[in-house]
Write an enzyme that holds these catalytic residues in place. Structure first.
Site, PDB file in Angstrom:
ATOM      1  N   HIS A  53      42.003   1.077  25.663  1.00  0.00           N
ATOM      2  CA  HIS A  53      41.893   2.185  24.505  1.00  0.00           C
ATOM      3  C   HIS A  53      40.773   1.580  23.608  1.00  0.00           C
ATOM      4  CE1 HIS A  53      46.379   3.206  24.886  1.00  0.00           C
ATOM      5  NE2 HIS A  53      45.727   3.836  26.073  1.00  0.00           N
ATOM      6  N   ARG A  91      41.802  -0.414   9.230  1.00  0.00           N
ATOM      7  CA  ARG A  91      42.365  -1.182  10.277  1.00  0.00           C
ATOM      8  C   ARG A  91      41.401  -2.351  10.859  1.00  0.00           C
ATOM      9  NH1 ARG A  91      44.440   2.573  14.649  1.00  0.00           N
ATOM     10  NH2 ARG A  91      45.112   0.605  15.658  1.00  0.00           N
ATOM     11  N   CYS A 150      28.300   5.968  19.712  1.00  0.00           N
ATOM     12  CA  CYS A 150      27.655   7.058  19.052  1.00  0.00           C
ATOM     13  C   CYS A 150      27.992   8.344  20.039  1.00  0.00           C
ATOM     14  CB  CYS A 150      26.010   7.005  19.247  1.00  0.00           C
ATOM     15  SG  CYS A 150      25.095   8.487  18.954  1.00  0.00           S
ATOM     16  N   ASN A 187      45.550  -2.666  23.172  1.00  0.00           N
ATOM     17  CA  ASN A 187      45.323  -2.985  21.654  1.00  0.00           C
ATOM     18  C   ASN A 187      43.954  -2.938  21.530  1.00  0.00           C
ATOM     19  OD1 ASN A 187      48.077  -3.454  21.362  1.00  0.00           O
ATOM     20  ND2 ASN A 187      48.028  -5.661  21.700  1.00  0.00           N
ATOM     21  N   GLY A 199      55.058  -6.311  24.817  1.00  0.00           N
ATOM     22  CA  GLY A 199      55.043  -5.594  23.492  1.00  0.00           C
ATOM     23  C   GLY A 199      54.686  -4.158  23.152  1.00  0.00           C
ATOM     24  N   SER A 221      55.852   0.162  23.866  1.00  0.00           N
ATOM     25  CA  SER A 221      57.009   0.942  23.708  1.00  0.00           C
ATOM     26  C   SER A 221      57.211   1.943  25.023  1.00  0.00           C
ATOM     27  CB  SER A 221      57.106   1.831  22.438  1.00  0.00           C
ATOM     28  OG  SER A 221      55.837   2.613  22.347  1.00  0.00           O
ATOM     29  N   ASN A 254      59.728  -7.652  25.670  1.00  0.00           N
ATOM     30  CA  ASN A 254      59.869  -6.825  24.376  1.00  0.00           C
ATOM     31  C   ASN A 254      60.851  -7.299  23.585  1.00  0.00           C
ATOM     32  OD1 ASN A 254      58.016  -4.645  23.619  1.00  0.00           O
ATOM     33  ND2 ASN A 254      59.684  -3.554  23.561  1.00  0.00           N
ATOM     34  N   LEU A 255      60.436  -6.825  22.211  1.00  0.00           N
ATOM     35  CA  LEU A 255      61.583  -7.019  21.255  1.00  0.00           C
ATOM     36  C   LEU A 255      62.787  -6.501  21.495  1.00  0.00           C
ATOM     37  CD1 LEU A 255      61.966  -8.725  18.408  1.00  0.00           C
ATOM     38  CD2 LEU A 255      61.505  -6.597  17.362  1.00  0.00           C
ATOM     39  N   ALA A 308      57.963 -11.795  20.924  1.00  0.00           N
ATOM     40  CA  ALA A 308      56.802 -12.225  21.989  1.00  0.00           C
ATOM     41  C   ALA A 308      56.570 -13.727  21.758  1.00  0.00           C
ATOM     42  CB  ALA A 308      55.489 -11.422  21.438  1.00  0.00           C
TER      43      ALA A 308
HETATM   44  C1  BV8 Z   1      44.942  11.164  28.240  1.00  0.00           C
HETATM   45  C2  BV8 Z   1      43.874   4.739  19.802  1.00  0.00           C
HETATM   46  C3  BV8 Z   1      43.903  12.894  29.424  1.00  0.00           C
HETATM   47  C4  BV8 Z   1      43.245   3.590  19.229  1.00  0.00           C
HETATM   48  C5  BV8 Z   1      45.682   5.231  21.270  1.00  0.00           C
HETATM   49  C6  BV8 Z   1      48.284  16.534  25.292  1.00  0.00           C
HETATM   50  C7  BV8 Z   1      47.101  16.384  25.503  1.00  0.00           C
HETATM   51  C8  BV8 Z   1      46.579  15.346  26.051  1.00  0.00           C
HETATM   52  C9  BV8 Z   1      47.104  14.222  26.528  1.00  0.00           C
HETATM   53  C10 BV8 Z   1      48.550  14.136  26.085  1.00  0.00           C
HETATM   54  C11 BV8 Z   1      49.188  15.261  25.858  1.00  0.00           C
HETATM   55  N1  BV8 Z   1      50.438  15.164  25.606  1.00  0.00           N
HETATM   56  C12 BV8 Z   1      50.649  13.758  26.167  1.00  0.00           C
HETATM   57  C13 BV8 Z   1      49.562  13.293  26.335  1.00  0.00           C
HETATM   58  C14 BV8 Z   1      49.240  12.085  27.066  1.00  0.00           C
HETATM   59  C15 BV8 Z   1      48.787  11.156  25.618  1.00  0.00           C
HETATM   60  C16 BV8 Z   1      50.190  10.550  25.390  1.00  0.00           C
HETATM   61  O1  BV8 Z   1      50.774   9.788  26.243  1.00  0.00           O
HETATM   62  N2  BV8 Z   1      50.664  11.119  24.143  1.00  0.00           N
HETATM   63  C17 BV8 Z   1      51.960  10.560  23.864  1.00  0.00           C
HETATM   64  C18 BV8 Z   1      52.227  10.281  22.229  1.00  0.00           C
HETATM   65  C19 BV8 Z   1      53.093  11.463  24.585  1.00  0.00           C
HETATM   66  N3  BV8 Z   1      47.884  10.293  26.296  1.00  0.00           N
HETATM   67  C20 BV8 Z   1      46.424  10.314  25.951  1.00  0.00           C
HETATM   68  O2  BV8 Z   1      46.090  11.503  25.116  1.00  0.00           O
HETATM   69  C21 BV8 Z   1      45.511   9.585  26.601  1.00  0.00           C
HETATM   70  N4  BV8 Z   1      44.617  10.170  27.281  1.00  0.00           N
HETATM   71  O3  BV8 Z   1      46.088  11.539  28.684  1.00  0.00           O
HETATM   72  O4  BV8 Z   1      43.926  11.805  28.764  1.00  0.00           O
HETATM   73  C22 BV8 Z   1      42.671  13.109  30.188  1.00  0.00           C
HETATM   74  C23 BV8 Z   1      42.769  13.233  31.473  1.00  0.00           C
HETATM   75  C24 BV8 Z   1      41.425  13.497  32.042  1.00  0.00           C
HETATM   76  C25 BV8 Z   1      40.269  13.494  31.388  1.00  0.00           C
HETATM   77  C26 BV8 Z   1      40.248  13.479  29.882  1.00  0.00           C
HETATM   78  C27 BV8 Z   1      41.593  13.142  29.321  1.00  0.00           C
HETATM   79  C28 BV8 Z   1      45.067   8.524  25.663  1.00  0.00           C
HETATM   80  C29 BV8 Z   1      46.099   7.705  24.908  1.00  0.00           C
HETATM   81  C30 BV8 Z   1      45.239   6.702  23.969  1.00  0.00           C
HETATM   82  C31 BV8 Z   1      45.666   7.205  22.577  1.00  0.00           C
HETATM   83  N5  BV8 Z   1      44.881   5.994  21.899  1.00  0.00           N
HETATM   84  N6  BV8 Z   1      45.075   4.537  20.414  1.00  0.00           N
HETATM   85  C32 BV8 Z   1      44.191   3.234  18.099  1.00  0.00           C
HETATM   86  O5  BV8 Z   1      43.946   3.991  16.946  1.00  0.00           O
HETATM   87  O6  BV8 Z   1      44.710   2.110  18.286  1.00  0.00           O
HETATM   88  S1  BV8 Z   1      47.380   4.999  21.748  1.00  0.00           S
HETATM   89  C33 BV8 Z   1      48.193   3.837  20.786  1.00  0.00           C
HETATM   90  O7  BV8 Z   1      49.516   3.835  21.051  1.00  0.00           O
HETATM   91  C34 BV8 Z   1      47.744   2.420  20.659  1.00  0.00           C
HETATM   92  O8  BV8 Z   1      46.516   2.311  21.495  1.00  0.00           O
HETATM   93  C35 BV8 Z   1      48.732   1.644  21.253  1.00  0.00           C
HETATM   94  O9  BV8 Z   1      48.414   0.617  21.959  1.00  0.00           O
HETATM   95  C36 BV8 Z   1      49.384   2.777  22.036  1.00  0.00           C
HETATM   96  C37 BV8 Z   1      50.659   2.413  22.589  1.00  0.00           C
HETATM   97  O10 BV8 Z   1      51.527   1.848  21.600  1.00  0.00           O
HETATM   98  P1  BV8 Z   1      52.273   0.540  21.536  1.00  0.00           P
HETATM   99  O11 BV8 Z   1      51.328  -0.415  21.896  1.00  0.00           O
HETATM  100  O12 BV8 Z   1      53.393   0.483  22.668  1.00  0.00           O
HETATM  101  O13 BV8 Z   1      52.934   0.324  20.322  1.00  0.00           O
HETATM  102  P2  BV8 Z   1      54.248   0.800  19.859  1.00  0.00           P
HETATM  103  O14 BV8 Z   1      54.381   0.717  18.451  1.00  0.00           O
HETATM  104  O15 BV8 Z   1      54.547   2.191  20.327  1.00  0.00           O
HETATM  105  O16 BV8 Z   1      55.392  -0.105  20.463  1.00  0.00           O
HETATM  106  C38 BV8 Z   1      55.428  -1.401  19.872  1.00  0.00           C
HETATM  107  C39 BV8 Z   1      56.578  -2.190  21.001  1.00  0.00           C
HETATM  108  O17 BV8 Z   1      56.506  -3.458  20.515  1.00  0.00           O
HETATM  109  C40 BV8 Z   1      57.751  -1.802  20.557  1.00  0.00           C
HETATM  110  O18 BV8 Z   1      58.501  -1.212  21.707  1.00  0.00           O
HETATM  111  C41 BV8 Z   1      58.400  -2.824  19.775  1.00  0.00           C
HETATM  112  O19 BV8 Z   1      59.818  -2.896  20.097  1.00  0.00           O
HETATM  113  C42 BV8 Z   1      57.607  -3.981  20.284  1.00  0.00           C
HETATM  114  N7  BV8 Z   1      57.872  -5.045  19.386  1.00  0.00           N
HETATM  115  C43 BV8 Z   1      57.586  -5.077  17.757  1.00  0.00           C
HETATM  116  N8  BV8 Z   1      57.371  -6.429  17.426  1.00  0.00           N
HETATM  117  C44 BV8 Z   1      57.510  -7.074  18.474  1.00  0.00           C
HETATM  118  C45 BV8 Z   1      57.577  -6.477  19.890  1.00  0.00           C
HETATM  119  N9  BV8 Z   1      57.828  -7.218  20.710  1.00  0.00           N
HETATM  120  C46 BV8 Z   1      57.649  -8.214  21.083  1.00  0.00           C
HETATM  121  N10 BV8 Z   1      57.517  -9.084  20.044  1.00  0.00           N
HETATM  122  C47 BV8 Z   1      57.525  -8.697  18.701  1.00  0.00           C
HETATM  123  N11 BV8 Z   1      57.429  -9.378  17.387  1.00  0.00           N
END
Ligand code: BV8
Length: 233
Positions: A109, A59, A117, A92, A176, A178, A202-203, A220
């Site tokens: 993120h 990536r 480190c 992002n 952009g 989900s 959003n798309l 977008a």
């Molecule tokens: C937290 C890393 C707590 C870097 C990412 C169990 C245990 C712990 C936590 C959880 C759990 N269960 C649930 C959670 C919460 C969890 C979570 O939300 N899980 C989800 C799956 C249910 N969240 C976490 O764990 C977060 N931390 O809760 O910590 C805590 C509390 C106290 C103390 C300590 C800890 C951390 C979340 C961050 C995770 N890291 N990325 C990397 O590898 O990139 S998340 C990952 O998803 C990316 O960062 C990304 O940005 C993010 C969201 O995705 P989107 O950006 O929305 O992308 P996606 O593909 O989903 O959607 C794209 C959209 O664009 C679509 O709608 C599409 O239609 C649209 N689109 C497409 N093309 C276009 C467009 N729009 C316009 N124009 C276009 N051309």
């Protein structure tokens, strides 16, 4: 007098899609090719660090050659020309917002072009591949160098500043994303609680679309410049 004083923008992978970067949850997205628990959790890094580092090496290489698109540029123009306050919060990890000229930016993120480190917390810019035998330049330890990105189960960055801005904003624009990942997916509710107008660009309708007062769907690079034009017009 502008209609809105304090704007918070939240962006996701859909903003960078037209710059050629994969999104996560579209049909050919990143999570269609990799499992979160294999490459994007602290447990995965502890279990198989080379596999995680390889996922981010690919990536990082991809992020190296891409350019901001018209949507990034429109958001940077909004920040520079809007007379009020504009904060951009991105999920992002690519550098496209800053390359387009956005200044007040929070990478909640983390960033693919930085490393961290695990032993001493030192951070530094990094554009090459990472491997487990890289020693930290500060503490000298090996095996702890990781991409400076927030994995699932880890606390996103700058949450206090983000919450403060959401509590004070009068316009919240989501671009952009989900609306799947928390806490980012909950920001629209915090903004509504502060009485802000909320807009989804959003798309297609996101999981959280019904929480927005206004939704404008389309690519977008088309919908964002048009919406910014109405704000600045
Ligand atoms: C937290 C890393 C707590 C870097 C990412 C169990 C245990 C712990 C936590 C959880 C759990 N269960 C649930 C959670 C919460 C969890 C979570 O939300 N899980 C989800 C799956 C249910 N969240 C976490 O764990 C977060 N931390 O809760 O910590 C805590 C509390 C106290 C103390 C300590 C800890 C951390 C979340 C961050 C995770 N890291 N990325 C990397 O590898 O990139 S998340 C990952 O998803 C990316 O960062 C990304 O940005 C993010 C969201 O995705 P989107 O950006 O929305 O992308 P996606 O593909 O989903 O959607 C794209 C959209 O664009 C679509 O709608 C599409 O239609 C649209 N689109 C497409 N093309 C276009 C467009 N729009 C316009 N124009 C276009 N051309």
């Amino acid at each position: 007098m502008p209609k809105y004083e304090r704007i918070v923008i939240l962006s996701g992978a859909g903003l960078s899609a037209e710059s050629g970067l994969s999104t996560f949850r579209d049909k050919d997205g990143i999570w269609a090719r990799h499992k979160i628990e294999d490459v994007a959790t602290p447990q995965a890094f502890a279990r198989d660090p080379e596999r995680v580092l390889e996922f981010y090496n690919t990536r990082r290489k991809g992020a190296g050659g891409v350019k901001p698109n018209a949507a990034h540029e429109a958001l940077a123009r909004l920040e520079s020309e809007h007379p009020g306050d504009v904060l951009t919060v991105t999920q992002n990890i690519d550098p496209l917002h800053e390359m387009a000229g956005t200044r007040r930016l929070i990478h909640m993120h983390g960033e693919i072009l930085k490393i961290l480190c695990n032993h001493c917390g030192a951070r530094e810019p990094w554009e090459d591949d990472l491997s487990t035998d890289l020693a930290c330049r500060i503490c000298g330890e090996k095996g702890g160098m990781r991409p400076d990105v927030v994995w699932f189960g880890e606390m996103p960055y700058e949450m206090e500043e983000i919450s403060r801005a959401l509590g004070a904003c009068d316009l919240f624009i989501s671009v952009g994303t989900s609306g799947t990942v928390y806490p980012a997916a909950g920001f629209v509710m915090e903004a509504r609680g502060a009485g802000a107008h909320t807009v989804e660009l959003n798309l297609e309708p996101s999981e959280g679309a019904s929480m927005f007062a206004e939704t404008i769907h389309g690519p977008a690079t088309q919908v964002v410049p048009k919406y910014v034009e109405t704000l600045l017009g």
